[in-house]
Structure formats: structure tokens, C-alpha cells
Design an enzyme around this catalytic site. Structure first.
Site, mmCIF file in Angstrom:
data_model
loop_
_atom_site.group_PDB
_atom_site.id
_atom_site.type_symbol
_atom_site.label_atom_id
_atom_site.label_comp_id
_atom_site.label_asym_id
_atom_site.label_seq_id
_atom_site.Cartn_x
_atom_site.Cartn_y
_atom_site.Cartn_z
ATOM 1 N N MET A 30 -7.540 -1.693 5.178
ATOM 2 C CA MET A 30 -8.649 -0.799 4.798
ATOM 3 C C MET A 30 -9.140 -1.135 3.384
ATOM 4 O O MET A 30 -9.795 -0.330 2.739
ATOM 5 C CB MET A 30 -8.214 0.663 4.885
ATOM 6 C CG MET A 30 -7.835 1.056 6.314
ATOM 7 S SD MET A 30 -8.096 2.787 6.676
ATOM 8 C CE MET A 30 -7.004 3.552 5.526
ATOM 9 N N TYR A 32 -9.112 -2.341 -0.764
ATOM 10 C CA TYR A 32 -8.470 -1.989 -2.030
ATOM 11 C C TYR A 32 -7.110 -2.698 -2.072
ATOM 12 O O TYR A 32 -6.065 -2.094 -2.250
ATOM 13 C CB TYR A 32 -8.321 -0.472 -2.179
ATOM 14 C CG TYR A 32 -8.284 -0.055 -3.644
ATOM 15 C CD1 TYR A 32 -9.429 -0.157 -4.434
ATOM 16 C CD2 TYR A 32 -7.113 0.388 -4.247
ATOM 17 C CE1 TYR A 32 -9.407 0.191 -5.774
ATOM 18 C CE2 TYR A 32 -7.079 0.736 -5.587
ATOM 19 C CZ TYR A 32 -8.220 0.634 -6.337
ATOM 20 O OH TYR A 32 -8.195 0.971 -7.666
ATOM 21 N N HIS A 37 -0.636 -6.210 0.303
ATOM 22 C CA HIS A 37 -1.522 -6.852 1.294
ATOM 23 C C HIS A 37 -1.504 -8.373 1.147
ATOM 24 O O HIS A 37 -1.436 -9.090 2.143
ATOM 25 C CB HIS A 37 -2.971 -6.401 1.095
ATOM 26 C CG HIS A 37 -3.207 -4.939 1.289
ATOM 27 N ND1 HIS A 37 -3.454 -4.079 0.254
ATOM 28 C CD2 HIS A 37 -3.257 -4.187 2.413
ATOM 29 C CE1 HIS A 37 -3.653 -2.855 0.728
ATOM 30 N NE2 HIS A 37 -3.530 -2.892 2.033
ATOM 31 N N GLN A 151 3.594 3.572 11.790
ATOM 32 C CA GLN A 151 2.387 2.879 12.271
ATOM 33 C C GLN A 151 2.764 1.553 12.927
ATOM 34 O O GLN A 151 2.224 1.191 13.984
ATOM 35 C CB GLN A 151 1.426 2.645 11.106
ATOM 36 C CG GLN A 151 0.282 1.710 11.457
ATOM 37 C CD GLN A 151 -0.728 1.570 10.348
ATOM 38 O OE1 GLN A 151 -1.594 2.411 10.210
ATOM 39 N NE2 GLN A 151 -0.634 0.516 9.557
ATOM 40 N N SER A 184 -2.424 1.729 -1.736
ATOM 41 C CA SER A 184 -3.754 1.916 -2.333
ATOM 42 C C SER A 184 -3.873 3.309 -2.940
ATOM 43 O O SER A 184 -4.639 3.527 -3.874
ATOM 44 C CB SER A 184 -4.838 1.722 -1.273
ATOM 45 O OG SER A 184 -4.690 0.463 -0.665
#
Ligand code: PAF
Length: 273
Positions: A30, A32, A37, A151, A184
Site C-alpha cells: 500500500m 509509503y 518492504h 494476513q 508505515s
């Protein structure tokens, strides 16, 4: 690195790769982007021929009282970080859902507890967007960070249950120099809350290193060490079913979500007997 905003262009490219038998790696995000990441992107670089990263802040996974409109964004920084980490295609659609979009993907079992109980529509939103992204990007392998442990389990279940033929690989949880799990949302923390938030991973480490085989004793020790405004949950669970366990007699996960001011932070650690 190419930037693609159009759904049609993305899909046409993906079908071409598929026809040529290319191994396509995919890291959905998503935006930022932080070192958590870029670690996933760098790891995925080693596993594929073509590497796609997507950036899309998915409205479907935010509840009505959640932070969609103030979710942090940094398109320029994201672009530089993706390029530096070896991304070939940065897929940044403005909108992912046509007006007549009418499908939702709902995974059972592993979505009922923890984040699923706190945020009732969240995992349906995540599964739906990831399913749609998979359709557009046609990856061979996709990576999701273990920071969001539930998740990861939900998306692995979805890919398996729907026979998607996509390998779902866990990416490591990356911590800041002081141990705070990178997220984030850390940007929302006041300096005082950021300090207090260090008690979250410390509580989990304490649970991991505790000598008792009784899960409830380890959870009580973790709870006592935690300094937060509200504890949503702290538990020791089976990593496949996410059901709480009574004894620490195999590989398990300690999972936690706590609030600091208005910010919810998630963290987890692996436990062995
Ligand atoms: O983990 C995230 O950033 C999001 O939930 C995901 C998987 C990109 C879906 O929007």
C-alpha cells in the site's frame, strides 16, 4: 523500471509473460515503503525473472472509522525505493475497481479471531484486492511480510483453497534499530508513544524466552511487561490455524496488537518449545 497505471496495460503485459513461461514475482503493497518492504522486494528479486511491485491503498480493507484518508503516502520516495530494490514494473493504479465490481472474496476459519474480530470487514477487503491483483499481474510467486502474520495465513489459505497455482512466500518481519517492528503506521506515533511501543516486542521476546511450557503463564508475563493504552490481544497460537494453544510444545507464534494513542501496532515472534 517501468511505471504502469492502466489495468489493461498491466493485464496485457502479464498475459504476454505467461505465454512466454516467465517466472513473475509479485510484492503487493500500500506504499509509503520502508526497509521492511524493500527487504521483501530484494528477496523476491532473487526468485523471479520479472519483478512486479504494486502500490494501491485499498479502500475495501479499511473500516468506516479507520485511517484511509490519512494513510501516509510518498509516491516519489516509493518510486526511488522500488527502483533501488530491483523492481522491473511498478504497478500504481489510481483505481482498481470498476463501477460494476460485485465480487468479494471471503476466507473462513483463520479470519474469525484477532484482527478479524477487531476489524470485521478487513480480511474480506484484503483477500478481494489481492485476488484481483493476482488476476491482473498473473504472478508465479508472491511475497507477503510476516509482520502481518494473520494476513499471511489468510492469503496462503486463499491461494491454496482456490487452486490459484501461485506460490505464497513469507517475507521476514524487519525491525528498527531499537526493535520496533517497521510499519508505515509508526509515523503516527508521538516520541513518547514510540518509546512506550518498544514494550510490545519486549513483551513478545519475554514470552518467547519464558521457561514455562504453560501458554497462559507466558501470556501473563508478556501482559505484565506491556505499556500501552489498550491491548487488543496478546496470545500464543498455532501458526496454521491461529487457534490459541495451552502448551508450548511445538513451533508456535506469539501475536499481539496494542494501541498507542490512536495508533494500532501489530507484532509477533516465533516460539519453539
Ligand atoms: O499488507 C498490505 O500492505 C496490504 O494489506 C496488501 C496485502 C497490499 C493488500 O492491500
Amino acid at each position: 523500471m517501468d511505471i504502469i497505471r492502466s489495468l489493461e496495460t498491466m493485464h496485457a503485459l502479464a498475459l504476454g509473460w505467461r505465454a512466454r513461461g516467465k517466472k513473475v514475482g509479485f510484492v503487493p503493497t500500500m506504499g509509503y515503503l520502508h526497509r521492511g518492504h524493500t527487504t521483501l522486494i530484494e528477496l523476491m528479486r532473487q526468485r523471479c525473472e520479472i519483478l512486479v511491485v504494486s502500490i494501491y491503498v485499498n479502500p475495501l480493507q479499511f473500516g468506516p472509522s479507520e485511517d484511509l484518508s490519512r494513510y501516509p503516502r510518498d509516491p516519489e520516495g516509493d518510486r526511488t525505493r522500488c527502483e533501488g530494490a530491483g523492481c522491473d514494473i511498478l504497478f500504481m493504479p489510481d483505481n482498481l475497481y470498476p463501477p460494476d465490481f460485485r465480487t468479494t472474496v471471503s476466507v473462513g476459519g483463520v479470519t474469525t479471531r484477532w484482527e478479524g474480530a477487531e476489524r470485521p470487514t478487513h480480511f474480506q477487503g484484503v483477500a478481494t484486492v489481492v485476488c484481483r491483483l493476482f488476476g491482473l499481474v498473473q504472478p508465479t510467486v508472491a511475497m507477503f511480510g510476516e509482520k502481518d502474520f494473520q494476513q499471511f495465513t489468510v492469503l496462503q489459505s486463499m491461494a491454496r483453497d482456490l487452486a490459484m497455482g501461485i506460490e505464497i512466500v513469507p517475507g521476514p518481519l524487519v525491525r528498527d534499530h531499537d526493535g520496533l517492528a517497521l510499519s508505515s503506521r509508526n509515523v503516527y506515533l508521538s516520541p513518547t508513544d514510540r518509546q512506550r511501543a518498544l514494550s510490545l516486542h519486549r513483551a513478545l521476546y519475554l514470552m518467547r524466552d519464558h521457561p514455562s511450557p504453560v501458554a497462559a503463564e507466558r501470556v501473563a508475563a508478556g501482559r505484565a511487561a506491556l505499556d500501552c493504552d489498550h491491548l487488543d490481544y496478546l496470545a500464543i497460537v498455532d501458526p496454521d490455524t491461529l487457534e490459541p494453544v495451552e502448551r508450548v510444545d511445538r513451533e508456535l507464534r506469539a501475536i499481539a496488537t496494542a494501541r498507542y494513542g490512536g495508533t494500532r501496532l501489530l507484532d509477533n515472534v516465533a516460539l519453539s518449545p
